[in-house]
Scaffold this active site. Structure first.
Site, PDB file in Angstrom:
ATOM      1  N   HIS A 129      21.047   9.164   2.146  1.00 27.26           N
ATOM      2  CA  HIS A 129      20.244   8.379   3.088  1.00 27.26           C
ATOM      3  C   HIS A 129      18.809   8.881   2.992  1.00 27.26           C
ATOM      4  O   HIS A 129      18.553  10.041   2.660  1.00 27.26           O
ATOM      5  CB  HIS A 129      20.811   8.602   4.496  1.00 27.26           C
ATOM      6  CG  HIS A 129      20.239   7.738   5.564  1.00 27.26           C
ATOM      7  ND1 HIS A 129      19.009   7.993   6.146  1.00 27.26           N
ATOM      8  CD2 HIS A 129      20.727   6.640   6.191  1.00 27.26           C
ATOM      9  CE1 HIS A 129      18.781   7.085   7.080  1.00 27.26           C
ATOM     10  NE2 HIS A 129      19.795   6.253   7.132  1.00 27.26           N
ATOM     11  N   ASP A 206      24.882  16.629   5.351  1.00 25.04           N
ATOM     12  CA  ASP A 206      24.635  15.542   6.287  1.00 25.04           C
ATOM     13  C   ASP A 206      25.985  14.914   6.621  1.00 25.04           C
ATOM     14  O   ASP A 206      26.587  14.216   5.802  1.00 25.04           O
ATOM     15  CB  ASP A 206      23.690  14.531   5.629  1.00 25.04           C
ATOM     16  CG  ASP A 206      23.517  13.248   6.440  1.00 25.04           C
ATOM     17  OD1 ASP A 206      24.159  13.122   7.506  1.00 25.04           O
ATOM     18  OD2 ASP A 206      22.752  12.381   5.988  1.00 25.04           O
ATOM     19  N   CYS A 370      18.986   2.151   4.113  1.00 26.55           N
ATOM     20  CA  CYS A 370      18.215   3.397   4.015  1.00 26.55           C
ATOM     21  C   CYS A 370      18.728   4.271   2.876  1.00 26.55           C
ATOM     22  O   CYS A 370      18.781   5.500   2.988  1.00 26.55           O
ATOM     23  CB  CYS A 370      18.230   4.164   5.335  1.00 26.55           C
ATOM     24  SG  CYS A 370      17.357   3.339   6.663  1.00 26.55           S
TER      25      CYS A 370
END
Length: 412
Positions: A129, A206, A370
């Site tokens: 992302h 993440d 994104c």
């Protein structure tokens, strides 16, 4: 005091009753919500906690001597302990409340400005992302460090042999998402972490897309930093978590200055508070933190194994149905993936499909999600992304597929 949460029998019809929004109609049709990778929906049990906070003990936390402040402080810190136990962190002060995953990544990237030197190397994956790309590019601009990328293949999986070749004694940091938001690929983070540590590099994972589907054990992973957002996990927006190993959090300087994060302030010098307050400047999202804890209670009561098993069935069912549509191509075909399907139909822009099926009450995401480097790899402007949660049904998938076919027939 924490309580043992007993998993309840999985009954999707009963679970759906917990989510008020699933009862509404959009454009005259019952809502089908397949945009869970962007934001999950919120059960009544969490909404009740939010209402209770603002109705009964809304107050600022820490250092307040009055009853409301003490009640709010206790609830907020109990939520921190819930998060600690959920992620199996050693200590509650290794849990830093943030405004979300992006905040957590930027906090770490800012801290490493004081650690990295020119010529140091950091590694990111091709599946990231933008939130796990741009902060590191900015870090390289500040420090002179060099950003390297683990490439991906046509299936949307990382090429691990290339990762091996990138690692060296110059590698100081490695960043990777646990699960790709755009493709649903589950990355081999255990291998990534182990190999990074062999060359002395720290690792940030993440977990924004993973945490709704799996329960990360940061101790077993031996990860240095792990970040996530409550709004992907049936909680509110505007709150998230950064887990960091204590030794790393001690090394990093504060990200922001202000109240709460200080020990003593004079005009000559300021000394900083200990963990976790060193990284929590200002009044936090108190209600959000408390509701985050309630959301974890809710999904743990359902049970992550039950969630994974059910969502896998949804993924398999939707994949089979969609592939029966002529001209439809799915992006992200790794054998190891979660309940996300990104696809296009030949000759049709994804935005047009998304707009038409919205008129039929179906919410999906269109665009590059994104994750523009992924779209550039496939040489496409974006995809239609359907992302499923444990409160979705095969009947909703049938409606979705019918809507996609209808949109295709209108546009071709």
């Amino acid at each position: 005091m924490s309580t043992v949460i007993q998993n309840m029998p999985f009954d999707v019809d009963e679970i759906r009753k917990d989510f008020p929004i699933l009862k509404r109609e959009v454009n005259g049709y019952p809502l089908v919500y397949f945009d869970n990778a962007a934001t999950s929906q919120t059960p009544q049990q969490v909404i009740d906690v939010i209402v209770d906070y603002y109705s009964n003990y809304n107050a600022n936390i820490h250092r307040g001597v009055h009853t409301l402040s003490q009640e709010a402080t206790d609830a907020y810190e109990q939520a921190r302990v819930k998060i600690q136990k959920h992620f199996n962190a050693d200590k509650s002060h290794e849990i830093i409340f943030t405004s979300g995953t992006t905040h957590g990544i930027n906090l770490v990237a800012n801290g490493f400005t004081a650690i990295l030197q020119e010529g140091d190397e950091i590694i990111v994956s091709a599946l990231e992302h933008h939130s796990n790309i741009v902060p590191w590019q900015m870090l390289c601009e500040r420090t002179g460090a060099i950003l390297k990328v683990i490439p991906m293949n046509e299936e949307g999986a990382l090429i691990m042999s290339a990762y091996d070749a990138l690692l060296s004694e110059k590698t100081k940091l490695v960043f990777c998402n646990h699960i790709s938001n755009a493709l649903g690929t589950i990355n081999p983070i255990e291998e990534i972490i182990t190999k990074a540590h062999m060359v002395g590099a720290a690792v940030l994972i993440d977990g924004a897309q993973a945490c709704p589907h799996v329960k990360p054990n940061v101790k077993e992973l031996d990860v240095d930093f792990y970040v996530a957002s409550a709004h992907k996990m049936c909680g509110p927006t505007g709150v998230g978590v950064l887990y960091g190993k204590e030794e790393w959090l001690q090394k990093l300087p504060p990200y922001q200055g202000g109240g709460e994060m200080i020990a003593e302030v004079t005009f000559e010098k300021t000394t900083y508070a200990g963990l976790p307050h060193k990284f929590e400047a200002g009044t936090p999202n108190i209600c959000g933190g408390i509701a985050f804890g309630a959301a974890l209670d809710y999904i743990n009561k359902i049970g992550f194994q039950a969630i994974q098993d059910y969502e896998h069935k949804l993924l398999a069912y939707a994949t089979e149905k969609l592939l029966q549509i002529d001209g439809l191509k799915i992006y992200g075909t790794s054998a190891n993936k979660t309940s996300v399907i990104s696809f296009n139909i030949d000759g049709i822009h994804p935005y047009d499909i998304g707009t038409i099926i919205d008129k039929l009450g179906i919410a999906v995401r269109t665009g590059h999600h994104c994750a523009q480097p992924i779209m550039d790899y496939f040489n496409i402007p974006g995809t239609i992304r359907a992302s499923f949660a444990f409160y979705n049904t095969t009947e909703e998938i049938d409606r979705f597929v019918e809507a996609v076919v209808k949109a295709k027939n209108m546009l071709l």
